[in-house]
Design a protein around this motif. Structure first.
Motif, short mmCIF file in Angstrom:
data_model
loop_
_atom_site.label_atom_id
_atom_site.label_comp_id
_atom_site.label_asym_id
_atom_site.label_seq_id
_atom_site.Cartn_x
_atom_site.Cartn_y
_atom_site.Cartn_z
N SER A 171 -15.49 6.60 10.51
CA SER A 171 -14.29 7.07 9.81
C SER A 171 -13.97 6.16 8.63
N THR A 172 -13.30 6.74 7.64
CA THR A 172 -12.93 6.00 6.43
C THR A 172 -11.42 5.80 6.38
N ALA A 173 -10.98 5.03 5.40
CA ALA A 173 -9.55 4.82 5.21
C ALA A 173 -8.85 6.16 4.95
N MET A 174 -9.50 7.06 4.22
CA MET A 174 -8.92 8.38 3.97
C MET A 174 -8.74 9.16 5.27
N ASP A 175 -9.72 9.08 6.15
CA ASP A 175 -9.61 9.76 7.45
C ASP A 175 -8.41 9.23 8.23
N ALA A 176 -8.21 7.92 8.19
CA ALA A 176 -7.10 7.31 8.91
C ALA A 176 -5.76 7.76 8.32
N LEU A 177 -5.67 7.81 6.99
CA LEU A 177 -4.42 8.26 6.35
C LEU A 177 -4.10 9.70 6.73
N ASN A 178 -5.10 10.55 6.69
CA ASN A 178 -4.88 11.95 7.04
C ASN A 178 -4.48 12.11 8.50
N ILE A 238 -5.01 0.88 12.98
CA ILE A 238 -3.57 1.04 12.76
C ILE A 238 -3.38 1.42 11.29
N VAL A 239 -2.47 2.36 11.05
CA VAL A 239 -2.07 2.70 9.68
C VAL A 239 -0.61 2.29 9.56
N ALA A 240 -0.29 1.52 8.51
CA ALA A 240 1.06 0.99 8.35
C ALA A 240 1.63 1.32 6.97
N TYR A 241 2.94 1.57 6.96
CA TYR A 241 3.66 1.80 5.70
C TYR A 241 5.06 1.22 5.83
N ASP A 301 6.65 1.36 9.55
CA ASP A 301 6.22 2.52 10.32
C ASP A 301 4.73 2.36 10.55
N MET A 302 4.36 2.17 11.80
CA MET A 302 2.93 1.97 12.14
C MET A 302 2.50 3.05 13.12
N ASP A 347 -9.02 -2.51 12.45
CA ASP A 347 -8.58 -2.63 11.07
C ASP A 347 -7.14 -2.13 10.96
N ARG A 348 -6.40 -2.68 10.01
CA ARG A 348 -5.06 -2.19 9.70
C ARG A 348 -5.10 -1.64 8.28
N VAL A 349 -4.96 -0.33 8.16
CA VAL A 349 -4.93 0.33 6.86
C VAL A 349 -3.48 0.32 6.40
N GLU A 350 -3.24 -0.21 5.20
CA GLU A 350 -1.89 -0.36 4.70
C GLU A 350 -1.68 0.53 3.47
N ILE A 351 -0.58 1.25 3.46
CA ILE A 351 -0.21 2.07 2.32
C ILE A 351 0.78 1.26 1.49
N TYR A 352 0.45 1.05 0.23
CA TYR A 352 1.30 0.22 -0.63
C TYR A 352 2.21 1.10 -1.48
N ARG A 353 3.48 0.71 -1.57
CA ARG A 353 4.42 1.41 -2.44
C ARG A 353 4.44 0.71 -3.79
N PRO A 354 4.78 1.43 -4.85
CA PRO A 354 4.81 0.79 -6.17
C PRO A 354 5.94 -0.23 -6.24
N LEU A 355 5.73 -1.27 -7.03
CA LEU A 355 6.75 -2.30 -7.22
C LEU A 355 7.89 -1.76 -8.07
#
Length: 101
Positions: free
Chosen positions: A34-41, A13-16, A24-25, A76-84
């Motif tokens: 596969s890598t985290a980059m592959d999942a993001l793409n 799962i990729v989550a943001y 948004d998942m 795995d859950r790949v999470e995209i973090y936004r800046p604080l």
């Protein structure tokens, strides 16, 4: 007969979260290795939320920062973090001052 080499797909799962209480998942089925980059793409979340390129975001897996070349494991859950926007310590001080008044 030789065994058939048919590796199982890797469910991830990729989550943001674009803001508070917004999530948004995207569930993906990726090839093994596969890598985290592959999942993001593959997720399309970067383009959908206008986050720029892969190298401009901070990611983690299950709430732990990880580099983009991290190999993924099943579920795995790949999470995209936004800046604080505000430092957490400063936000706590502001809430304290507001509640004290």
């Amino acid at each position: 007969m030789a065994p058939v080499d048919n590796p199982r797909p890797l469910p991830v799962i990729v989550a943001y979260s674009a803001g508070p209480r917004e999530l948004d998942m995207v569930e993906l089925s990726l090839p093994p290795g596969s890598t985290a980059m592959d999942a993001l793409n593959a997720s399309g979340l970067l383009a959908r939320h206008g986050l720029g390129s892969v190298d401009q975001v901070t990611v983690g897996i299950w709430m732990k920062l990880r580099p983009l070349d991290t190999l993924l494991r099943p579920h795995d859950r790949v999470e995209i973090y936004r800046p604080l926007k505000v430092d957490p310590k400063e936000a706590r001080r502001q809430r304290y001052r507001k509640n004290k008044a």
